[in-house]
Design a protein around this motif. Structure first.
Motif, mmCIF file in Angstrom:
data_model
loop_
_atom_site.group_PDB
_atom_site.id
_atom_site.type_symbol
_atom_site.label_atom_id
_atom_site.label_comp_id
_atom_site.label_asym_id
_atom_site.label_seq_id
_atom_site.Cartn_x
_atom_site.Cartn_y
_atom_site.Cartn_z
ATOM 1 N N UNK A 57 1.165 -1.255 -0.704
ATOM 2 C CA UNK A 57 -0.527 0.178 -0.286
ATOM 3 C C UNK A 57 1.508 1.055 0.169
ATOM 4 N N UNK A 58 0.963 1.883 -1.098
ATOM 5 C CA UNK A 58 1.458 2.797 -0.958
ATOM 6 C C UNK A 58 0.612 4.466 -0.471
ATOM 7 N N UNK A 59 1.580 4.876 0.254
ATOM 8 C CA UNK A 59 0.531 6.259 1.328
ATOM 9 C C UNK A 59 0.644 7.595 1.230
ATOM 10 N N UNK A 60 0.669 8.764 1.005
ATOM 11 C CA UNK A 60 1.152 9.833 0.751
ATOM 12 C C UNK A 60 1.224 10.531 2.692
ATOM 13 N N UNK A 61 2.119 10.825 2.461
ATOM 14 C CA UNK A 61 1.928 11.535 3.856
ATOM 15 C C UNK A 61 3.153 12.663 3.945
ATOM 16 N N UNK A 62 2.562 13.685 4.774
ATOM 17 C CA UNK A 62 3.482 15.204 4.642
ATOM 18 C C UNK A 62 5.238 14.857 3.901
ATOM 19 N N UNK A 63 5.791 14.828 3.398
ATOM 20 C CA UNK A 63 6.771 15.047 2.754
ATOM 21 C C UNK A 63 7.458 13.985 2.849
ATOM 22 N N UNK A 66 4.937 6.693 2.537
ATOM 23 C CA UNK A 66 5.113 4.960 3.242
ATOM 24 C C UNK A 66 3.856 4.444 2.470
ATOM 25 N N UNK A 67 4.628 3.145 2.514
ATOM 26 C CA UNK A 67 4.802 1.899 2.048
ATOM 27 C C UNK A 67 4.404 0.662 3.070
ATOM 28 N N UNK A 68 3.092 0.494 2.919
ATOM 29 C CA UNK A 68 2.498 -1.193 4.006
ATOM 30 C C UNK A 68 2.856 -2.307 3.751
ATOM 31 N N UNK A 69 3.220 -3.515 4.033
ATOM 32 C CA UNK A 69 4.278 -3.838 3.155
ATOM 33 C C UNK A 69 4.220 -5.192 4.084
ATOM 34 N N UNK A 70 3.952 -6.252 3.999
ATOM 35 C CA UNK A 70 4.002 -7.614 5.036
ATOM 36 C C UNK A 70 5.316 -7.464 6.391
ATOM 37 N N UNK A 71 5.245 -7.349 7.814
ATOM 38 C CA UNK A 71 5.863 -6.930 8.811
ATOM 39 C C UNK A 71 6.968 -7.986 8.634
ATOM 40 N N UNK A 72 7.020 -9.096 8.185
ATOM 41 C CA UNK A 72 7.776 -10.344 8.507
ATOM 42 C C UNK A 72 9.007 -9.883 6.785
ATOM 43 N N UNK A 73 8.604 -9.365 5.878
ATOM 44 C CA UNK A 73 9.591 -8.605 4.656
ATOM 45 C C UNK A 73 9.790 -7.599 4.825
ATOM 46 N N UNK A 74 9.895 -6.837 6.154
ATOM 47 C CA UNK A 74 10.070 -4.984 5.677
ATOM 48 C C UNK A 74 11.508 -4.996 5.665
#
Length: 260
Positions: A57-63, A66-74
């Protein structure tokens, strides 16, 4: 009732710096141009041969993005992005944000930042970060059933470095922008879609009883039709050959029925 769960199996990687948009635009299957703050898009990072490495998941944040990814593969994602960084002016760091899901609506009284899950209308709402956290009232099994009922795959359904994204239906859940231009693995992905070379897909199946184990064979008579990925009581996702969906399908000797 609104169901709300913290997704402990997901984690965040933060990409910041002046070149963050152009850097990611040339890598992932989804366009990141014009991404607004608190907007979420869905995509993947592929191998050069077009196989899936990470769903994101590609999430826009100020500046930042964020990439939301499987925790085991972060950590593996952080390392992979740093390989591609070269001279790009970007910083790539693990984030501390929590990942939340809520359905069928955002939780009452929740703070800002809740956005619709981009994979399917009505699937869920999603949020990142510790600000105004809701009170969880559901668990991983309820969330798994929710997405399986709607035929939505997740990281636990994917064999990374093996599956192609169109086999996993990323083209059907807004996970691939075929008009964005080049990205890693783009040539194979576009060719499979354009030439109709998709021979297998994730398909929801119904059956009686507990879910078969991951990897259990689905048979069409004596022929192998595919394999089970994740499941709950009476319901699972299976990667199936499209030319073997008709007929008497079984898994572990039990009849199974594909459904839409």
């Amino acid at each position: 009732m609104t169901n709300c769960v913290r997704l402990h199996d997901r984690a965040v990687v933060e990409v910041s710096g002046d070149d963050r948009v152009t850097f990611l635009q040339g890598l992932v299957s989804q366009s990141v141009e014009g991404l607004a703050d608190d907007e979420a898009r869905y995509g993947a990072l592929l191998t050069p041969q077009g196989r899936i490495l990470f769903d994101l998941f590609i999430v826009g944040r100020p500046g930042a993005i964020w990439l939301d990814v499987a925790r085991a593969r972060r950590e593996e994602l952080v390392a992979r992005l740093k390989i591609y960084r070269l001279r790009a002016r970007v910083e790539i760091t693990p984030g501390e944000a929590e990942v939340w899901a809520s359905w069928p609506t955002a939780p009452a009284g929740a703070g800002p930042g809740w956005v619709p899950d981009p994979r399917r209308e009505g699937l869920a709402w999603r949020a990142w970060g510790p600000a105004s956290p809701p009170v969880p009232n559901s668990g991983a099994e309820e969330w798994r059933r929710r997405r399986l009922e709607l035929g939505i795959g997740d990281a636990e359904d994917f064999d990374f470095d093996r599956d192609y994204p169109v086999e996993l239906n990323l083209d059907l859940v807004a996970g691939i922008d075929f008009s964005k231009g080049c990205f890693v693995g783009q040539e194979t992905t576009s060719r499979m879609k354009r030439r109709g070379q998709v021979k297998t897909r994730l398909v929801p199946i119904r059956f009686e009883g507990p879910p078969p184990p991951r990897g259990a064979e689905v048979l069409n008579g004596a022929l192998r039709a595919g394999e089970v990925r994740s499941g709950v009581e009476g319901l699972a996702l299976a990667l199936l050959r499209l030319d073997r969906l008709e007929g008497d399908l079984t898994v572990d000797g039990r009849p199974v029925h594909p459904h839409s």
